[in-house]
Design a protein around this motif. Structure first.
Motif, mmCIF file in Angstrom:
data_model
loop_
_atom_site.group_PDB
_atom_site.id
_atom_site.type_symbol
_atom_site.label_atom_id
_atom_site.label_comp_id
_atom_site.label_asym_id
_atom_site.label_seq_id
_atom_site.Cartn_x
_atom_site.Cartn_y
_atom_site.Cartn_z
ATOM 1 N N GLN A 1 -8.257 -3.284 4.605
ATOM 2 C CA GLN A 1 -7.997 -2.259 5.323
ATOM 3 C C GLN A 1 -7.955 -2.841 6.891
ATOM 4 O OE1 GLN A 1 -11.612 0.065 4.370
ATOM 5 N NE2 GLN A 1 -10.389 1.483 3.403
ATOM 6 N N ASP B 1 -6.076 0.573 -1.874
ATOM 7 C CA ASP B 1 -6.550 -0.579 -0.894
ATOM 8 C C ASP B 1 -7.570 -1.498 -2.075
ATOM 9 O OD1 ASP B 1 -8.629 1.381 -1.014
ATOM 10 O OD2 ASP B 1 -8.823 1.193 0.963
ATOM 11 N N GLU B 2 -8.459 -0.950 -3.085
ATOM 12 C CA GLU B 2 -9.203 -1.718 -3.812
ATOM 13 C C GLU B 2 -8.330 -2.234 -4.835
ATOM 14 O OE1 GLU B 2 -13.095 1.031 -4.468
ATOM 15 O OE2 GLU B 2 -11.451 1.597 -5.316
ATOM 16 N N ALA C 1 -6.736 -5.481 -2.967
ATOM 17 C CA ALA C 1 -7.922 -6.152 -2.738
ATOM 18 C C ALA C 1 -8.323 -6.924 -4.080
ATOM 19 C CB ALA C 1 -9.223 -5.535 -2.397
ATOM 20 N N TYR D 1 0.632 -1.328 0.098
ATOM 21 C CA TYR D 1 0.110 -0.064 -0.036
ATOM 22 C C TYR D 1 0.815 1.388 -0.003
ATOM 23 C CZ TYR D 1 -3.425 3.275 1.518
ATOM 24 O OH TYR D 1 -4.528 4.314 1.676
ATOM 25 N N ARG E 1 -12.112 -4.736 -0.015
ATOM 26 C CA ARG E 1 -11.407 -3.583 0.366
ATOM 27 C C ARG E 1 -11.371 -3.475 1.776
ATOM 28 N NH1 ARG E 1 -12.386 1.728 1.368
ATOM 29 N NH2 ARG E 1 -14.677 1.523 1.092
#
Length: 141
Positions: A106, A91-92, A95, A72, A102
């Motif tokens: 997190q 983050d998407e 994922a 990230y 997502r």
């Protein structure tokens, strides 16, 4: 192995992927191992390292958490947080690449904010539960 030239040096390399293979080769007494050399900056090397570690069969949740966080931060630093063609958040993107939601990515990243003592307790509980998690009879409520 995948290696990258170290910045500001000549003929010095950093292993990006294949650390375990390299150590096994050393223990076996090998003096040379084949390697692919790629010119990667620090962020690209971090992303490659994380991607290779995430494909291991057995990975602790905390290892996954720190891997997601490292990726990230590297992606944000590279400026790849929003892909032009897809408009995904960092983050998407992580994922999607790892078949997680997502929110789950997190949650993993938030694990890295635990103080070391609590993280150690989390490790111990997870390790104690591991045989039950892999058992066919164990059912989560």
């Amino acid at each position: 192995l995948i290696v990258r030239p170290l910045e500001n040096t000549e003929n010095e390399y950093e292993i990006v992927s294949g650390h375990r293979r390299f150590h096994a080769a050393q223990k076996a007494g090998l003096e040379k191992v084949p390697a692919f050399v790629y010119a990667l900056d620090r962020d690209a090397a971090a992303i490659a390292l994380v991607d290779s570690n995430l494909h291991r069969e057995h990975i602790l949740p905390s290892e996954k958490a720190f891997a997601y966080r490292m990726k990230y931060e590297a992606m944000r630093h590279q400026g790849t947080s929003s892909q032009v063609e897809t408009k995904l958040r960092t983050d998407e993107t992580i994922a999607e690449e790892n078949n997680e939601s997502r929110a789950q990515v997190q949650r993993y990243i938030h694990l890295t904010n635990l103080i070391p003592e609590i993280l150690l307790q989390f490790h111990l509980v997870f390790m104690l539960m591991l045989p039950f998690i892999h058992s066919q009879e164990f059912q989560l409520p």
